[in-house]
Motif scaffolding. Structure first.
Motif, PDB file in Angstrom:
ATOM      1  N   ARG A 161      48.661  38.126  42.232  1.00 10.73           N
ATOM      2  CA  ARG A 161      48.656  37.298  41.019  1.00 10.73           C
ATOM      3  C   ARG A 161      47.446  36.352  41.009  1.00 10.73           C
ATOM      4  O   ARG A 161      46.752  36.218  39.991  1.00 10.73           O
ATOM      5  CB  ARG A 161      49.953  36.505  40.923  1.00 10.73           C
ATOM      6  N   ALA A 197      44.099  38.388  40.759  1.00 11.76           N
ATOM      7  CA  ALA A 197      43.930  38.975  39.428  1.00 11.76           C
ATOM      8  C   ALA A 197      43.472  37.909  38.440  1.00 11.76           C
ATOM      9  O   ALA A 197      42.582  38.164  37.604  1.00 11.76           O
ATOM     10  CB  ALA A 197      45.234  39.611  38.964  1.00 11.76           C
ATOM     11  N   ARG A 217      39.806  37.847  36.430  1.00  7.56           N
ATOM     12  CA  ARG A 217      39.625  37.677  34.985  1.00  7.56           C
ATOM     13  C   ARG A 217      38.682  36.518  34.685  1.00  7.56           C
ATOM     14  O   ARG A 217      37.865  36.588  33.765  1.00  7.56           O
ATOM     15  CB  ARG A 217      40.977  37.443  34.311  1.00  7.56           C
ATOM     16  N   CYS A 250      44.637  46.760  43.126  1.00  7.54           N
ATOM     17  CA  CYS A 250      45.638  46.111  43.978  1.00  7.54           C
ATOM     18  C   CYS A 250      46.607  47.118  44.581  1.00  7.54           C
ATOM     19  O   CYS A 250      47.044  48.070  43.908  1.00  7.54           O
ATOM     20  CB  CYS A 250      46.418  45.075  43.182  1.00  7.54           C
ATOM     21  N   VAL A 308      51.647  44.372  39.657  1.00  6.35           N
ATOM     22  CA  VAL A 308      50.219  44.607  39.437  1.00  6.35           C
ATOM     23  C   VAL A 308      49.926  44.733  37.945  1.00  6.35           C
ATOM     24  O   VAL A 308      48.992  44.114  37.422  1.00  6.35           O
ATOM     25  CB  VAL A 308      49.755  45.868  40.194  1.00  6.35           C
ATOM     26  N   SER A 341      50.323  41.392  36.075  1.00  7.58           N
ATOM     27  CA  SER A 341      49.341  40.365  36.433  1.00  7.58           C
ATOM     28  C   SER A 341      47.968  40.635  35.847  1.00  7.58           C
ATOM     29  O   SER A 341      47.063  39.809  35.961  1.00  7.58           O
ATOM     30  CB  SER A 341      49.214  40.271  37.960  1.00  7.58           C
ATOM     31  N   GLY A 360      46.171  42.965  37.006  1.00  5.91           N
ATOM     32  CA  GLY A 360      45.453  43.142  38.264  1.00  5.91           C
ATOM     33  C   GLY A 360      44.643  44.403  38.363  1.00  5.91           C
ATOM     34  O   GLY A 360      44.570  45.020  39.423  1.00  5.91           O
TER      35      GLY A 360
END
Length: 406
Positions: free
Chosen positions: A120, A123, A127, A135, A162, A165, A167
């Motif tokens: 989390r 990720a 961003r 992940c 994943v 998130s 991710g």
């Protein structure tokens, strides 16, 4: 001069590098036409920007909180600031981050709760800075024997974390629980087929060999690697639209090359071979491997520089930069291979990426002093330390702790 302990118990003098890798031995700035090691650098090499000819992920380590009052069996205490700062370091060089993999001590100090938090946080950081991330998804929340239904549910839980998130890609990691419960190839086809059908985006399939985790012996339904390969390829062939690529971590270059030549069109091969990565990434007339490697944690800047050389079409220049690193990688990943994380974190400490040599689960004790001393010598010789004096001082402090006389 520093005296380093050898495997035979003797102390051998070593003269550390005195100049940062960006300087010549004279202390003058390295001209643009020279690599970090002083060799001629091919013209046209970009100083930064994205990597173009290969997709390259570094499987990143986690930084422990050295002040936490914890034990090897307790949940991991992570220094989140330092852990995320290291990921920004990798992204700054154009590398992707493979998060919550075995390099992050999944199943060797980092439990699923810690891995979920890591996913989390990383990720969100990816961003924020525009970094590429993939992940790891596994079943390590399970304890004891598990049915195939429970294994599927555990995978689904982690896949959801994943995907929710943001991710990036999911990496379907090999499962100890499935290795124990699977009765044959049909069980692997069932579990992976179920997961691939419901994955929101194409995933990376990870085949991690037993040298990295002995509990994965016989994965894909057979201890015979030829038979296991057929099952693995059957999974991919049944769902080519849901498989971005496969990560092969068997330390067998010939087997990886043979397997990648049989992949469906559009499915990538990501090498996880920390013994033969230069030749596998360089490729041959039939193709090449992308990379998802633990050794690219300590080699991040140099690896990125080498791939940018490859981007210009200069395979020889790429090999000139990366081939000399193989001796260090083979040393860090020597048997028992699963303890390579200790050397990776040790080099991160020497390079100044963290302020201590402590690991979750107490894994800093998993390698001997002679092993660490040789890792320091090889890394210093490659010019991997941005501040050689800091690296030497920290190496000396470790030697003092172990009682090595000055």
């Amino acid at each position: 001069m520093i005296r380093l302990p050898q495997e035979d118990g003797e102390l051998r003098p070593y003269e550390p590098r005195t100049q940062p890798p960006g300087l010549l031995a004279s202390g003058e700035p390295r001209p643009p036409g020279l690599s970090a090691g002083g060799e001629p650098r091919p013209s046209g090499l970009s100083a930064g920007g994205p990597l173009l000819s290969r997709t390259v992920f570094s499987a990143a380590h986690v930084v422990a909180d050295p002040y936490a009052d914890t034990t090897p069996d307790a949940p991991a205490a992570v220094d989140w600031d330092a852990t995320l700062a290291f990921r920004r370091h990798l992204w700054s060089h154009g590398l992707g981050v493979a998060e919550a993999m075995d390099t992050a001590q999944r199943g060797m100090g980092l439990d699923w709760a810690g891995a979920a938090e890591l996913i989390r946080r990383s990720a969100a950081e990816a961003r924020a800075v525009g970094g590429r991330i993939a992940c790891g998804v596994g079943t390590d929340q399970l304890t004891g024997p598990a049915s195939l239904a429970r294994i599927r549910t555990a995978y689904e839980e982690q896949l959801a974390v994943v995907e929710e998130s943001g991710g990036g890609q999911a990496i379907l990691m090999a499962s100890r629980a499935l290795a124990a419960a699977g009765r044959g190839p049909e069980d692997y086809l069932d579990v992976y087929g179920h997961l691939l059908r419901q994955a929101a985006e194409p995933v990376i399939l990870h085949w991690l060999g037993p040298m990295f985790d002995p509990a994965l012996e016989g994965y894909w339904g057979s201890p015979d690697l030829d038979a296991a390969t057929e099952t693995f390829l059957e999974v991919v062939a049944a769902h080519p639209d849901k498989v971005d690529g496969v990560k092969i971590s068997l330390l067998d270059a010939g087997r990886e090359v043979a397997l990648r030549r049989r992949l469906p069109e559009g499915v990538r091969c990501y090498t996880g071979d920390d013994f033969h990565y230069p030749e596998l990434i360089a490729g041959d007339e039939h193709g090449f491997s992308h990379a998802l490697l633990g050794i690219f944690d300590p080699l991040g800047p140099l690896a990125a520089e080498a791939v940018r050389v490859l981007d210009t079409g200069d395979t020889a220049g790429f090999r000139t930069l990366l081939d000399p690193t193989v001796e260090l990688s083979r040393h860090l990943f020597r048997a028992p291979t699963r303890f390579y994380k200790t050397g990776v974190v040790f080099l991160a400490w020497l390079a100044g990426h963290q302020d201590h040599f402590a690991m979750v689960g107490g894994l800093q004790s998993a390698r001997s002093l002679p092993h660490l001393a040789r890792a320091y010598e090889l890394a210093d010789g490659l010019g991997l330390f941005p501040d050689p004096e800091l690296a030497e001082a920290r190496m000396r402090s470790l030697l003092t702790v172990y009682g090595v006389p000055r």
